[in-house]
Structure formats: structure tokens, C-alpha cells
Scaffold this active site. Structure first.
Site, short mmCIF file in Angstrom:
data_model
loop_
_atom_site.label_atom_id
_atom_site.label_comp_id
_atom_site.label_asym_id
_atom_site.label_seq_id
_atom_site.Cartn_x
_atom_site.Cartn_y
_atom_site.Cartn_z
N THR A 12 1.14 -1.29 -0.23
CA THR A 12 -0.52 -0.10 0.18
C THR A 12 0.68 1.34 -0.11
O THR A 12 2.43 1.37 0.24
CB THR A 12 -1.11 -0.18 1.15
OG1 THR A 12 -1.88 -1.24 1.22
CG2 THR A 12 -1.97 1.06 1.23
N ARG A 40 -13.47 -8.66 -3.36
CA ARG A 40 -12.52 -8.40 -1.81
C ARG A 40 -11.66 -7.12 -1.59
O ARG A 40 -11.28 -6.51 -2.43
CB ARG A 40 -11.67 -8.88 -2.04
CG ARG A 40 -10.80 -9.25 -0.45
CD ARG A 40 -9.47 -8.14 -0.46
NE ARG A 40 -8.89 -8.01 0.27
CZ ARG A 40 -7.60 -7.39 1.33
NH1 ARG A 40 -7.55 -6.54 0.19
NH2 ARG A 40 -7.22 -7.24 2.14
N ASP A 80 -8.48 -2.61 4.37
CA ASP A 80 -8.94 -1.63 5.38
C ASP A 80 -8.21 -0.29 4.77
O ASP A 80 -8.92 0.64 5.20
CB ASP A 80 -7.87 -1.76 6.22
CG ASP A 80 -6.52 -2.08 5.72
OD1 ASP A 80 -6.23 -2.37 5.09
OD2 ASP A 80 -5.23 -1.37 6.06
N THR A 130 -1.00 0.17 6.50
CA THR A 130 0.40 -1.31 5.73
C THR A 130 -0.39 -2.69 6.13
O THR A 130 0.35 -2.32 7.23
CB THR A 130 0.50 -0.79 4.88
OG1 THR A 130 1.34 -2.00 3.89
CG2 THR A 130 2.23 -0.44 5.59
N GLY A 131 -0.56 -3.55 5.17
CA GLY A 131 -0.68 -4.85 5.88
C GLY A 131 -1.99 -5.60 6.05
O GLY A 131 -2.74 -4.81 4.89
N GLY A 191 -5.49 -6.31 5.59
CA GLY A 191 -6.47 -5.51 5.45
C GLY A 191 -7.63 -5.33 6.56
O GLY A 191 -8.13 -5.09 7.34
#
Ligand code: ASP
Length: 371
Positions: free
Chosen positions: A236, A264, A267, A287-288, A290
Site C-alpha cells: 500500500t 474483496r 482497509d 499497511t498490512g 487489511g
């Protein structure tokens, strides 16, 4: 008492001194009021600004070839320079966040805009959001396919509609009316993301997966890392800033997870999960994985901890990433209303950078503390 008396007595020796002091006090007060009522709506703090950026967190191979590492670092430095210089010129945090995220969206190294990961059908669906800490105004788009810079469309959702989030076909229709730059979906194609898709689909076939568990239903290791945590499969970009007018803003943009299915959405476009800004507390971009950031309302929780528990930005951000969330979920960047910067992550790396008016200017990829 004696001191007061002495002062009064001394002033009394210089005729008109009281008037001069009164005039000076009025001037100082007046200047203060002008500073507060400047272009921003924040408290303002002459010359103080701070900015943090990220290009995604994940398991980033520490054996990354030097030239690839240099390319990442140079792009982060270029993005940070754009933001830092604009803030130093008195630019607004919102303009800076949009400009910096657009730059990162245009760079194929990062999973946002050009260089976005592929869905399981070999297409791209992009998500982005932006938030204005001065007004709590916010805008987001999800699953857009032809918008060159989704962050700019998100900002137009904020400024030109009474809504917060537009998705899919509706967002594309709004893009027609808003007149933003459009591109064919293939514009977002890059060979390295295409290879990651092929690996993901192959993995899914081998596992005989019919449902999703992690990115693309991946469970096996890739380069020694869990594939759904490997930075090849996700990422992200984001920017948070405090401007010299005392206003905070946050912006986040992503292509999501490799081989994602069923429309899908993570976040990044969810206000309070992957993006949040409030002049009273902080601005956050995440970031990660979601789903975890949505579950924990991560960005908003950092702000809430500051607001309701009175803790510092760094302890709020550390608590959410390292105590409430699980190792390898990801990381975040945040700037507080006083210019404090936090960049915690629980993966082995996060592409990131930070700068402020004191001369701080740094980019990084690995290191465990993330500060
Ligand atoms: N948070 C993004 C998403 O879940 C992906 C990432 O930041 O790695 O869509």
C-alpha cells in the site's frame, strides 16, 4: 509583593513606558491571532511541520539486490522531498498527502496505481481514501478499474459529494463526471506483479483451495516467508502530514492483495481502519493484512487512545500494532498534532520515510522498531 512594587517604581522613572509596554502586548497578541487564523483551521505553530510516508509493510527479503533496494530508497526519498518542500513552503497537509500519494501511485515499484497487484482474474481493482483532520471530512473509492490516480478521486468524493465512499461502477461513473485522468486497466500491468499472480494461482491450484485463507488462499512459504505476508503479494502507499497551519491529513492507496476474489476490499479505503485524521490527535495511514486492520479499527484506535487515554502518539501506535494486533499483520505511519512521528510495524520491514522542520529526513526499509 516587593518585586511588584519595585518594578512599578522603576517603570515610573521612564515616562510613557506603560504605554509602550501595553502597545507591545497588543502587538504580540494580534500577531498570535493572525497566525491562528491563517489559511488553516488548526491551532498553527509557526514553521512547524512533519510528514511520514510508507510504501507497504510485509516480509521484505533482506537479500534484496542492492540496485533494487536503491531504487526503493530513491523513490521514497523523492516522494518525501516533494512533501517536505511543499510543507516548508506553507502548503496544506491535504495537498501534500494527495501529491505524495499520486507520486507513489505512479511508481510501478509500489502496490498502488501503476504496479498494483492483480485480482485472480488478471485485472486490477484499486482502493484509496483521504481524510482532512481539520473538518473530519473524508472520501474513499473502492474497486475502481480505470482511474489513473485513485487518491485524487477519493479527494473529489470528499469535496464534491455528500458521501464518504463510492465503489465499483458507481465510482467509475463519478470519475466520468469528475473528469479525472482515465487509463485502460492494462495501464496498471507490471511483469513482477504478473509473476506474483501466477505463483499465487499455482499455489492455490496445488493446495486445491476453493476458499480464501490469506492472500489468494496461499498458505505455503515463499522465499522462506509466509506468502500472504510477503511484500511481492501485497503493499500500500500512504502519507500523513502536519502542515504549518496546524492541520493534519492522511491518505492511503492500494491495489489490495494478489489474486483477491469476490470483490474483496481491504482497509485502505475504510476510514478509521486504514486511514484517519483528526486535528485534536493525529493522522494515520496503515499497511498490512487489511482484514486485521478493519477488525481492529486500527487508525481510529490510535487516535482514540490519544484522545481518551491521553497517551503519546508513539505509545498509542505501539500498543495497537504490537499489543492488540498480531505479529506480521503490518504497520502504520502517523503524525500527531504536535509533530511527533510514529512508524511501528510488526513485519520484518516497511518501506517508509519521515521528515520535519527540524531537518529530520530519513527513509528506511528494515529494522525492528520502525522508528
Ligand atoms: N492493506 C492492504 C489491503 O489489505 C494491503 C497491504 O497494505 O499490504 O488491501
Amino acid at each position: 509583593m516587593r518585586v511588584t512594587h519595585a518594578c512599578t517604581a522603576r517603570i515610573g522613572y521612564i515616562p510613557g513606558m506603560q504605554h509602550i509596554m501595553l502597545l507591545a502586548a497588543v502587538l504580540v497578541l494580534g500577531l498570535g491571532l493572525v497566525a491562528c487564523a491563517g489559511p488553516g483551521r488548526g491551532a498553527g505553530h509557526a514553521g512547524r511541520f512533519a510528514i511520514a510516508i510508507h510504501g507497504g509493510a510485509g516480509v521484505i527479503d533482506t537479500d534484496t539486490p542492492p540496485e533494487k533496494r536503491a531504487a526503493y530508497e530513491s523513490s521514497l526519498r523523492a516522494a518525501l522531498t516533494i512533501g517536505r518542500d511543499e510543507l516548508a513552503r506553507g502548503g496544506t497537509s491535504l495537498d501534500v498527502c494527495e501529491k505524495v500519494v499520486r507520486f507513489l501511485e505512479d511508481d510501478p515499484l509500489f502496490n498502488a496505481g501503476r504496479g498494483a497487484v492483480y485480482t485472480e482474474h488478471g485485472t486490477h481493482e484499486l482502493d484509496a481514501s483521504v481524510m482532512d483532520g481539520a473538518t473530519l471530512g473524508c472520501g474513499a473509492v473502492a474497486a475502481v478499474r480505470t482511474v489513473k490516480n485513485p487518491i485524487s478521486l477519493a479527494r473529489l468524493v470528499m469535496t464534491r459529494t455528500r458521501h464518504v465512499m463510492l465503489i465499483g461502477d458507481g465510482a467509475e461513473k463519478f470519475a466520468d463526471e469528475a473528469g479525472v485522468d482515465r487509463v485502460p486497466n492494462t495501464y496498471f500491468d507490471t511483469p513482477h506483479r504478473y509473476e506474483a499472480l501466477q505463483r499465487a494461482l499455482e499455489e492455490r491450484r496445488r493446495e486445491g483451495k476453493t476458499s480464501d485463507s490469506g492472500a489468494g488462499g496461499l498458505t505455503r512459504s515463499w522465499h522462506g516467508a509466509k506468502p500472504h505476508h510477503a511484500s511481492e503479494y501485497r503493499g500500500t502507499v500512504g502519507c500523513v502530514a502536519l502542515d504549518t497551519h496546524g492541520n493534519l491529513a492522511a491518505a492511503t492507496s492500494t491495489g489490495g492483495l494478489t489474486a483477491k476474489r469476490w470483490g474483496r476490499v481491504g482497509d485502505a479505503p475504510i476510514i478509521g481502519a486504514g486511514c484517519y485524521a483528526n486535528n485534536a490527535t493525529c493522522a494515520v495511514s496503515c499497511t498490512g493484512t487489511g482484514e486485521e486492520f478493519i477488525r481492529h479499527g486500527t487508525a481510529r484506535t490510535v487516535s482514540d487512545l490519544m484522545e481518551f487515554r491521553g497517551v503519546s502518539l508513539n505509545s498509542a501506535a505501539d500498543e495497537v500494532i504490537h499489543k492488540r494486533m498480531t505479529r506480521d499483520d503490518g504497520g502504520l505511519i502517523a503524525v500527531s498534532h504536535t509533530g511527533e512521528i510514529a512508524m511501528p510495524f510488526s513485519t520484518n520491514g516497511m518501506f517508509r520515510g519521515a521528515a520535519d522542520n527540524s531537518g529530520r529526513f530519513e527513509v528506511g526499509i528494515w529494522e525492528t522498531t520502525g522508528r
